[in-house]
Motif scaffolding. Sequence first.
Motif, PDB file in Angstrom:
ATOM      1  N   PRO A 104      36.228  34.262  33.900  1.00 46.66           N
ATOM      2  CA  PRO A 104      35.448  33.506  33.109  1.00 46.66           C
ATOM      3  C   PRO A 104      34.377  35.138  33.096  1.00 46.66           C
ATOM      4  CG  PRO A 104      35.479  32.615  34.899  1.00 46.66           C
ATOM      5  CD  PRO A 104      36.789  33.489  35.096  1.00 46.66           C
ATOM      6  N   ARG A 105      33.551  35.744  31.825  1.00 47.56           N
ATOM      7  CA  ARG A 105      32.637  36.115  32.347  1.00 47.56           C
ATOM      8  C   ARG A 105      31.431  35.855  32.967  1.00 47.56           C
ATOM      9  NH1 ARG A 105      30.681  40.758  32.648  1.00 47.56           N
ATOM     10  NH2 ARG A 105      29.842  42.132  30.937  1.00 47.56           N
ATOM     11  N   GLY A 295      27.647  52.304  33.839  1.00 43.21           N
ATOM     12  CA  GLY A 295      28.930  53.238  32.954  1.00 43.21           C
ATOM     13  C   GLY A 295      30.739  52.552  33.459  1.00 43.21           C
ATOM     14  N   ASP A 296      30.101  51.799  34.349  1.00 41.44           N
ATOM     15  CA  ASP A 296      31.848  51.161  34.895  1.00 41.44           C
ATOM     16  C   ASP A 296      32.060  49.631  35.347  1.00 41.44           C
ATOM     17  OD1 ASP A 296      32.994  54.210  36.524  1.00 41.44           O
ATOM     18  OD2 ASP A 296      32.239  53.276  38.128  1.00 41.44           O
ATOM     19  N   THR A 297      30.954  48.896  34.845  1.00 37.48           N
ATOM     20  CA  THR A 297      31.013  47.826  34.874  1.00 37.48           C
ATOM     21  C   THR A 297      31.977  46.879  34.084  1.00 37.48           C
ATOM     22  OG1 THR A 297      29.443  47.809  33.562  1.00 37.48           O
ATOM     23  CG2 THR A 297      28.564  47.402  35.384  1.00 37.48           C
ATOM     24  N   LEU A 320      52.037  44.809  46.547  1.00 41.78           N
ATOM     25  CA  LEU A 320      51.421  44.656  47.460  1.00 41.78           C
ATOM     26  C   LEU A 320      52.026  42.786  47.163  1.00 41.78           C
ATOM     27  CD1 LEU A 320      47.568  44.792  46.486  1.00 41.78           C
ATOM     28  CD2 LEU A 320      48.906  45.631  48.665  1.00 41.78           C
ATOM     29  N   GLY A 321      53.039  42.619  46.458  1.00 41.05           N
ATOM     30  CA  GLY A 321      54.020  41.061  45.942  1.00 41.05           C
ATOM     31  C   GLY A 321      53.040  40.333  45.086  1.00 41.05           C
ATOM     32  N   GLU A 322      52.790  40.653  43.732  1.00 34.58           N
ATOM     33  CA  GLU A 322      52.027  40.044  43.268  1.00 34.58           C
ATOM     34  C   GLU A 322      52.918  40.785  41.934  1.00 34.58           C
ATOM     35  OE1 GLU A 322      49.989  37.390  40.838  1.00 34.58           O
ATOM     36  OE2 GLU A 322      50.070  37.119  42.893  1.00 34.58           O
ATOM     37  N   GLN A 323      53.357  39.197  40.999  1.00 30.12           N
ATOM     38  CA  GLN A 323      54.110  39.913  40.355  1.00 30.12           C
ATOM     39  C   GLN A 323      53.352  39.248  39.073  1.00 30.12           C
ATOM     40  OE1 GLN A 323      57.196  40.699  40.781  1.00 30.12           O
ATOM     41  NE2 GLN A 323      56.930  40.643  42.878  1.00 30.12           N
ATOM     42  N   ASN A 324      52.682  38.390  39.136  1.00 33.17           N
ATOM     43  CA  ASN A 324      51.409  38.147  37.719  1.00 33.17           C
ATOM     44  C   ASN A 324      50.098  38.534  37.469  1.00 33.17           C
ATOM     45  OD1 ASN A 324      53.767  36.197  36.460  1.00 33.17           O
ATOM     46  ND2 ASN A 324      52.469  34.709  38.152  1.00 33.17           N
ATOM     47  N   SER A 325      50.159  39.453  36.411  1.00 31.00           N
ATOM     48  CA  SER A 325      48.559  40.418  36.447  1.00 31.00           C
ATOM     49  C   SER A 325      48.131  40.461  35.629  1.00 31.00           C
ATOM     50  CB  SER A 325      48.983  41.823  37.486  1.00 31.00           C
ATOM     51  OG  SER A 325      50.089  42.109  36.397  1.00 31.00           O
ATOM     52  N   TRP A 326      46.671  40.506  35.462  1.00 28.26           N
ATOM     53  CA  TRP A 326      46.213  40.665  33.632  1.00 28.26           C
ATOM     54  C   TRP A 326      44.766  41.827  34.185  1.00 28.26           C
ATOM     55  CZ3 TRP A 326      46.884  35.772  37.161  1.00 28.26           C
ATOM     56  CH2 TRP A 326      48.284  35.108  36.187  1.00 28.26           C
ATOM     57  N   SER A 327      45.056  42.573  33.596  1.00 28.76           N
ATOM     58  CA  SER A 327      43.401  43.099  33.222  1.00 28.76           C
ATOM     59  C   SER A 327      42.318  42.335  32.654  1.00 28.76           C
ATOM     60  CB  SER A 327      43.471  44.225  31.662  1.00 28.76           C
ATOM     61  OG  SER A 327      43.085  45.373  31.463  1.00 28.76           O
ATOM     62  N   ALA A 328      40.885  42.723  33.483  1.00 30.03           N
ATOM     63  CA  ALA A 328      39.817  42.151  33.590  1.00 30.03           C
ATOM     64  C   ALA A 328      39.087  42.953  33.629  1.00 30.03           C
ATOM     65  CB  ALA A 328      39.858  41.288  34.990  1.00 30.03           C
ATOM     66  N   ARG A 329      37.949  42.530  33.248  1.00 31.36           N
ATOM     67  CA  ARG A 329      36.953  43.585  33.820  1.00 31.36           C
ATOM     68  C   ARG A 329      36.059  44.155  35.013  1.00 31.36           C
ATOM     69  NH1 ARG A 329      31.953  44.182  29.576  1.00 31.36           N
ATOM     70  NH2 ARG A 329      31.281  44.226  31.495  1.00 31.36           N
ATOM     71  N   VAL A 330      36.175  45.038  35.954  1.00 27.03           N
ATOM     72  CA  VAL A 330      35.938  45.427  37.037  1.00 27.03           C
ATOM     73  C   VAL A 330      34.676  44.149  37.701  1.00 27.03           C
ATOM     74  CG1 VAL A 330      34.286  47.294  36.690  1.00 27.03           C
ATOM     75  CG2 VAL A 330      35.619  46.547  39.178  1.00 27.03           C
ATOM     76  N   ASP A 331      33.748  43.907  37.011  1.00 25.62           N
ATOM     77  CA  ASP A 331      32.308  43.842  37.683  1.00 25.62           C
ATOM     78  C   ASP A 331      32.847  41.850  37.425  1.00 25.62           C
ATOM     79  OD1 ASP A 331      32.584  43.092  34.791  1.00 25.62           O
ATOM     80  OD2 ASP A 331      30.596  43.459  34.645  1.00 25.62           O
ATOM     81  N   ASP A 332      33.247  41.316  36.824  1.00 19.24           N
ATOM     82  CA  ASP A 332      34.057  39.914  36.688  1.00 19.24           C
ATOM     83  C   ASP A 332      35.585  39.781  37.833  1.00 19.24           C
ATOM     84  OD1 ASP A 332      32.189  38.956  34.884  1.00 19.24           O
ATOM     85  OD2 ASP A 332      33.442  39.341  33.257  1.00 19.24           O
ATOM     86  N   ALA A 333      35.518  40.846  37.832  1.00 23.61           N
ATOM     87  CA  ALA A 333      36.597  40.587  39.141  1.00 23.61           C
ATOM     88  C   ALA A 333      36.316  40.843  40.716  1.00 23.61           C
ATOM     89  CB  ALA A 333      37.945  41.412  39.155  1.00 23.61           C
TER      90      ALA A 333
END
Length: 371
Positions: A104-105, A295-297, A320-333
Motif C-alpha cells: 500500500p502507498r 531523495g531516498d524516499t 534469508l530464505g524468502e523465495q517470493n520477493s517484489w520491488s517496493a518503495r523504501v518508505d512504504d516498506a
Amino acid sequence: MDLAFLHPLYEHPGPWASVYVDLSPHPQDATRQRRLTAEAMSRELAGQGADEATCRAVRNAIEELKDSPEPHGRALFARAGAVVLDPPLARAPRRDRALWAPLPRATPLLDLTGEDAVAVVAYIDRRGADFELRSALTRETAGSVTGRQWPVHRTSTADWSERHFQLRVENTWEHNAAEIADALAVCQEETRADLLILVGDDRERRSVHERLPKRLHERVVDARHGAGSRLLDGDVEEARATHVRRRAETELERFLAARAPDDEGRAEAVEGVPALVEAAREHRIDELVVRPDGGDTHREVWVGEDADQLAVRRTELKILGEQNSWSARVDDALLRSAVATNAAVISLAPAEAAGEQDVPVGGLGALLRWT
C-alpha cells in the motif's frame, strides 16, 4: 502518529490499489465530478495492471462519496475486489492519484492525516466549563463540568465584616478550578487529545492550568479571549499547527542528538537506506523519521510477504530464505515494518529547521530501540 488503524493493510498480501481523492467543495455538479474522478482513477489503476474487480470496487467507492460532507479528501486502499480501508484526510491531496503496487502507498498519510492534532477547547468561567473537541475533521461537544454556584463574586466593600464572605468566594473558585482540571484530564485521556486550549479570563485559566497533572502542562495553550467566547476555526487551526510544528522540531532535535556516536562509537540513531533496512529486519526501529521530499524516499528495495522481509538487493532475501520477493518503495516498506513492530512514525515536514533540510540523509532515519 498512531498507526494502529493501518494494521488491516498488512494482514493480507498485495498487490494493492492506493487512491487519494480530493473532496474539496467543487463549484460545479459534485455528482458528475465524483463520477469523472471515479472513472479516471479506475482507468489509471487498470492501466497499471489492476484486476477488474478491484478497479470496480474503487470506482464504486469514489462515486458513493458524492454526498460526503468531508471537506478535504479520502484515501482508499483496495485489493482482491474490495476496499479494505478508507480513512478521511485532514488535508486535501495535491491531486487525485492512484497506484497499483505490491505494498500500500500509505506514507502520504503521514502528512495528510498523521499530524492532525486533536484539541480539547475548554471554555472556563467561575461556575464550571464546557469542553469542545476540535480537529481538522471534527467539531463536537465533549462534555461539561458544573462546580459550586455560590458564592462566586466578591463584594466591592473592603469592610472587615466581609472578610469571611470573601474567603468563601476564594474557596469556591479554588474548588471549581480543581473540578474543572480533573474533568479536563479525564476528557484528554478519553479523547487522546494532543492539545488543551483554555479559554476564559486570566485568573480562571491560570487556576485550572496549575491544577492539571504535570504530564499535561506542555499540552496547554492559553487563548486570550473573554469568558464564554467561542474560538474561531482560525484560532484553533493556528494553535494546532503550532503544536505540530513544535513536535516535529523536537523530534528532529532528538534525532540529531541521537545520531552522534557515544564514547564506544555507537549511535542511537541511523540514516541511509542500508542501515535502515538492517534495523527494520532486526526490529530495532523505535521511531521512524521521514522527510517526505527526501531523495531516498522513492528508492526501490526488495520485500517479501512478511514485514521484516526486506533487503537492498533481491539476492539478500533469497539468502534469508524468502523465495517470493517484489520491488517496493523504501518508505512504504519501512512504514510496514514500523506498523508491524508498533514503532512510532513522524513526518518532519512541519518542522521549520533552517539549514537542516538534508537531515536525515535522504529523508529517512530512525531512532533505535537498542544499540
